[in-house]
Write a protein that holds these residues in place. Structure first.
Motif, short mmCIF file in Angstrom:
data_model
loop_
_atom_site.label_atom_id
_atom_site.label_comp_id
_atom_site.label_asym_id
_atom_site.label_seq_id
_atom_site.Cartn_x
_atom_site.Cartn_y
_atom_site.Cartn_z
N ALA A 25 -12.59 2.87 -1.74
CA ALA A 25 -12.49 2.97 -3.19
C ALA A 25 -11.35 3.91 -3.55
CB ALA A 25 -13.79 3.49 -3.79
N GLY A 26 -10.65 3.57 -4.59
CA GLY A 26 -9.54 4.43 -5.02
C GLY A 26 -8.93 3.91 -6.29
N THR A 27 -7.81 4.52 -6.65
CA THR A 27 -7.08 4.11 -7.84
C THR A 27 -5.61 3.87 -7.51
OG1 THR A 27 -6.78 6.44 -8.42
CG2 THR A 27 -8.65 5.29 -9.43
N PRO A 28 -5.33 3.06 -6.52
CA PRO A 28 -3.94 2.82 -6.16
C PRO A 28 -3.23 1.96 -7.19
CG PRO A 28 -5.35 1.33 -4.94
CD PRO A 28 -6.26 2.24 -5.71
N ALA A 29 -1.95 2.15 -7.31
CA ALA A 29 -1.15 1.24 -8.12
C ALA A 29 -1.17 -0.14 -7.45
CB ALA A 29 0.28 1.75 -8.22
N THR A 30 -1.00 -1.16 -8.26
CA THR A 30 -1.06 -2.52 -7.73
C THR A 30 -0.06 -2.73 -6.59
OG1 THR A 30 -1.75 -3.35 -9.88
CG2 THR A 30 -0.86 -4.96 -8.33
N SER A 31 1.09 -2.12 -6.71
CA SER A 31 2.14 -2.32 -5.71
C SER A 31 1.80 -1.73 -4.35
CB SER A 31 3.45 -1.71 -6.22
OG SER A 31 3.29 -0.33 -6.48
N VAL A 32 0.81 -0.82 -4.30
CA VAL A 32 0.49 -0.18 -3.02
C VAL A 32 -0.97 -0.33 -2.64
CG1 VAL A 32 2.37 1.48 -3.20
CG2 VAL A 32 0.12 2.06 -4.15
N LEU A 33 -1.68 -1.25 -3.25
CA LEU A 33 -3.12 -1.31 -2.96
C LEU A 33 -3.41 -1.91 -1.59
CD1 LEU A 33 -4.00 -4.49 -3.41
CD2 LEU A 33 -4.11 -3.83 -5.79
N THR A 34 -2.40 -2.45 -0.92
CA THR A 34 -2.63 -2.95 0.43
C THR A 34 -2.50 -1.86 1.49
OG1 THR A 34 -0.31 -3.58 0.69
CG2 THR A 34 -1.80 -5.25 -0.23
N SER A 35 -2.14 -0.68 1.08
CA SER A 35 -1.96 0.43 2.03
C SER A 35 -3.19 1.31 2.04
CB SER A 35 -0.74 1.27 1.64
OG SER A 35 0.43 0.50 1.70
N TRP A 36 -3.78 1.48 3.22
CA TRP A 36 -5.04 2.22 3.30
C TRP A 36 -4.88 3.68 2.88
CZ3 TRP A 36 -5.36 6.47 6.42
CH2 TRP A 36 -4.41 6.59 7.43
N GLN A 37 -3.68 4.21 3.00
CA GLN A 37 -3.45 5.62 2.65
C GLN A 37 -3.68 5.90 1.17
OE1 GLN A 37 -1.32 3.60 4.22
NE2 GLN A 37 -0.29 4.61 5.93
N ASN A 38 -3.73 4.86 0.34
CA ASN A 38 -3.85 5.07 -1.10
C ASN A 38 -5.27 4.97 -1.62
OD1 ASN A 38 -0.93 5.37 -1.76
ND2 ASN A 38 -0.85 3.30 -0.91
#
Length: 128
Positions: free
Chosen positions: A101-114
């Motif tokens: 769960a998180g609040t990543p920007a759409t452009s980086v939501l495929t990166s687990w670090q976010n």
């Protein structure tokens, strides 16, 4: 603070199906992007699927290339639960599946670090 608990993993033959569940604690569940990732020994955590919602765009779902057309992510806010329906499973789908769960920007939501919060993982094994 969000706590995540996955379930539903197991052993299945190639071509079969499994449904993973991830139950979240916390009142703000609906505001988070929910993702599923998987990992096998020696490899980096791989993006599987994500589910987002906002007032402007409504629901959006995203999938990794290797699972498109076979996996479906869904969410039930009333139950604080996100699901991953996995169909036409292949041996290469084997791994530990994690809910995030998180609040990543759409452009980086495929990166687990976010992602900020993670479950303990559930093992999925697909036999050939």
């Amino acid at each position: 603070q969000v706590q995540l608990v996955e379930s539903g993993g197991g052993l299945v033959q190639a071509g079969g199906s499994l449904r993973l569940s991830c139950v979240a604690s916390g009142r703000t569940f609906s505001t988070y992007t929910m993702g599923w990732f998987r990992q096998t020994l020696g490899k980096e955590r791989e993006f599987v699927a994500a589910y987002t919602w906002n007032w402007r765009n409504g629901v959006s779902t995203y999938y990794g290339d290797s699972v498109k057309g076979r996996f479906i992510i869904s969410r039930d806010n009333a139950k604080n639960t996100v699901y991953l329906q996995m169909n036409s499973l292949k041996p290469e789908d084997t791994g530990v599946y994690y809910c995030a769960a998180g609040t990543p920007a759409t452009s980086v939501l495929t990166s687990w670090q976010n992602y900020d919060y993670w479950g303990q993982g559930t093992q999925v094994t697909v036999s050939s």
